[in-house]
Enzyme design. Sequence first.
Site, PDB file in Angstrom:
ATOM      1  N   ASN A  97       0.777  -1.167   0.158  1.00  0.00           N
ATOM      2  CA  ASN A  97      -0.080   0.008   0.010  1.00  0.00           C
ATOM      3  C   ASN A  97       0.860   1.333  -0.280  1.00  0.00           C
ATOM      4  OD1 ASN A  97       1.067   0.167   2.663  1.00  0.00           O
ATOM      5  ND2 ASN A  97      -1.046   0.160   3.410  1.00  0.00           N
TER       6      ASN A  97
ATOM      7  N   GLU B 172       1.590  10.022  -4.452  1.00  0.00           N
ATOM      8  CA  GLU B 172       0.464  10.340  -5.325  1.00  0.00           C
ATOM      9  C   GLU B 172       0.197  11.873  -5.403  1.00  0.00           C
ATOM     10  OE1 GLU B 172      -3.548   8.904  -3.964  1.00  0.00           O
ATOM     11  OE2 GLU B 172      -3.888  11.000  -3.115  1.00  0.00           O
TER      12      GLU B 172
ATOM     13  N   HIS C 130       4.302   7.855   0.763  1.00  0.00           N
ATOM     14  CA  HIS C 130       3.889   7.026   1.699  1.00  0.00           C
ATOM     15  C   HIS C 130       5.064   5.817   1.588  1.00  0.00           C
ATOM     16  CE1 HIS C 130       1.132   3.483   3.257  1.00  0.00           C
ATOM     17  NE2 HIS C 130       2.033   4.002   4.412  1.00  0.00           N
TER      18      HIS C 130
ATOM     19  N   SER D 207      -7.882  12.350   0.470  1.00  0.00           N
ATOM     20  CA  SER D 207      -6.982  12.428   1.767  1.00  0.00           C
ATOM     21  C   SER D 207      -7.358  13.613   2.456  1.00  0.00           C
ATOM     22  CB  SER D 207      -5.608  12.305   1.128  1.00  0.00           C
ATOM     23  OG  SER D 207      -5.432  11.307   0.458  1.00  0.00           O
TER      24      SER D 207
ATOM     25  N   HIS E 141      -4.417   6.829  10.888  1.00  0.00           N
ATOM     26  CA  HIS E 141      -3.278   6.925   9.800  1.00  0.00           C
ATOM     27  C   HIS E 141      -3.507   6.793   8.545  1.00  0.00           C
ATOM     28  CE1 HIS E 141      -3.300   2.591   9.613  1.00  0.00           C
ATOM     29  NE2 HIS E 141      -2.051   2.622   8.863  1.00  0.00           N
TER      30      HIS E 141
END
Lengths: 482, 136
Positions: A207, A211, A239, A387, A406
Amino acid sequence: MKPLRLENIVSLGPYQWEIPTSFWAEMRVPARIVAARELLEDILDDRSLRQLINTTTLPGIVKAAYVMPDVHEGYGFPIGGVAATRYPDGAISPGGIGYDINCGVRLLTSGLTRMDVEPMGPALVDALHKHIPSGMGTPGHLPVSADAMEAILTTGARWALTQGYGTERDLEHTESNGCLLQADPAFVSDRARQRGRDQLGTIGSGNHFVEVGYVAQILEAEIAKDYGLFPQQAVILIHTGSRGLGHQVATDYIRQMVSAMERYGFRLPDRELACVPFNSEEGQAYFKAMCAAANFAWCNRQLVTWEVREAWKAVFGSHASAPEVLYDVAHNIAKCETHLVEGIPTKVIVHRKGATRAFGPGHPELPERFRTTGQPVLIPGTMGTSSYVLAGGSESGQIAFGSCCHGSGRRLSRTAAKKQVNAPVLKSELLEAGIHVQASYRRIAEEAPVAYKDVDLVVTSVAGAGIVVPIARLKPLAVLKG
Amino acid sequence: MRAWIDHTADVVLSARGHSLESLYTESLRALTTLLKPGACVGNQRIDCCHDVELRAPDRVALLVEFLSECLTLTYLQHTLWCHAHFHFLSRTHLQARLFGQWTASFENDIKAVTYHEAEVRMASDGAWEAHLICDI
């Protein structure tokens, strides 16, 4: 332990719930859940609350063990869990941090807007893919010598600056300035160093992602302005974590603690909660190694930042100013912090596993830059959903040791997601919605929005509980997945 | 015999063998197949071998540590381990030689073999069974 039912859970408010110690004789403290009622019933579907209850048996645990609304079943600690133990002799448990030490998120802001970036979606995805090594086994561009590794483990993101891959401002906008000073590379095994040697500047797989998105909605204008956010602004989320180096550190020390635990008279309901006293030889060895692995992760995210800036330059030209770091947060880490326990400032070892620090205005640990507003808290959604940028709230210290969720939290296994999702169709739908995705079909299915909880409801829960203030909602434009 | 079972964020590795040695070998092959599907099917080339010796507090911990060791060696040596010969295997101690083939790539990233709900037991038909959760 008897089965847990909804009637065993006591409401403390619309977004806070408690399983009292009367539920099970082994509990040292209550178990608390931060979640809207609608999410609570979902949470009961897996074993995450049972794992939370197991966490309450940690030696030296204080106040309560917490889970956030994005909680899901893990191993040992649930993912989305927070627990603090008394300093110096309370337990430290590697399972309370996780294998991906200092997995975390960084947000970069830019001077460009959605209108500037959207037409360049395919080119941007290609450039990100070219500049940022991603996927299983893909090595970084920068193999690390033994001496360099020693420096990275000690100084974290600062090493990247010394090599020309960042600025002082980047460090000032990173949690802990991108370095935990308690790190000691002597406690990181040769195997862990070998595994990390060719992984600097990589995002890995699963994951993890880079982005590009935009600010779809400003939710709190004053703090947004202070953070440098404006409507339609192009932003970038990163991430990733400590890669194989962190995984090996965790593996090495969990193995040691499984053997060592009995010497300290510790008995726990789940071996993955293996722990020793923080001030023991083994506890200190792990903590120093964990800090070193955390430093590697911050250096990793700094290198990926440089790679993003190179990709940005390749697409938009040198005249476009380089994206700047708003903040970088860790969500798998243990830290020594001072919190109010029964009204008394108490030094504790806070374990955050799939949980983000969320210090509010005035907190002395925050850099001056965020002392008035509270720190940014970054909550990535999924590739098709929102997000969020949040700010630590003034009451955050009262709840979960100043911690927040998170992400959106997995609700489907990868196998279940692949069964439900037609990846080519989803990729087309995302493209029609203006979102360019660089990922295998398998990864698209595994990380599909349907595999995750409703991020809007997760954020509503933590905001409703008073932990954070929502500042801005982001939407994706281009996604690079591992 | 081996299988992988759904788990929200991870994979449950399930293996079965007529003896402890075959249970360990089947578990190893299950782990390797998770890393790269098809890796242990058919005749495998053997490029290298590696000796391991481990001690652990009990039978379950020993299997977890064996698989963890193999996972680490996989990443360090870019090798897929599909065979093991055990010189010695008890509840708490093993000596074995691993046989593997080099690989340039993996399909899945396994972070760790965990102790969480790990089980090693003898079934009613006398076969050995193991269930372990891998963090992927």
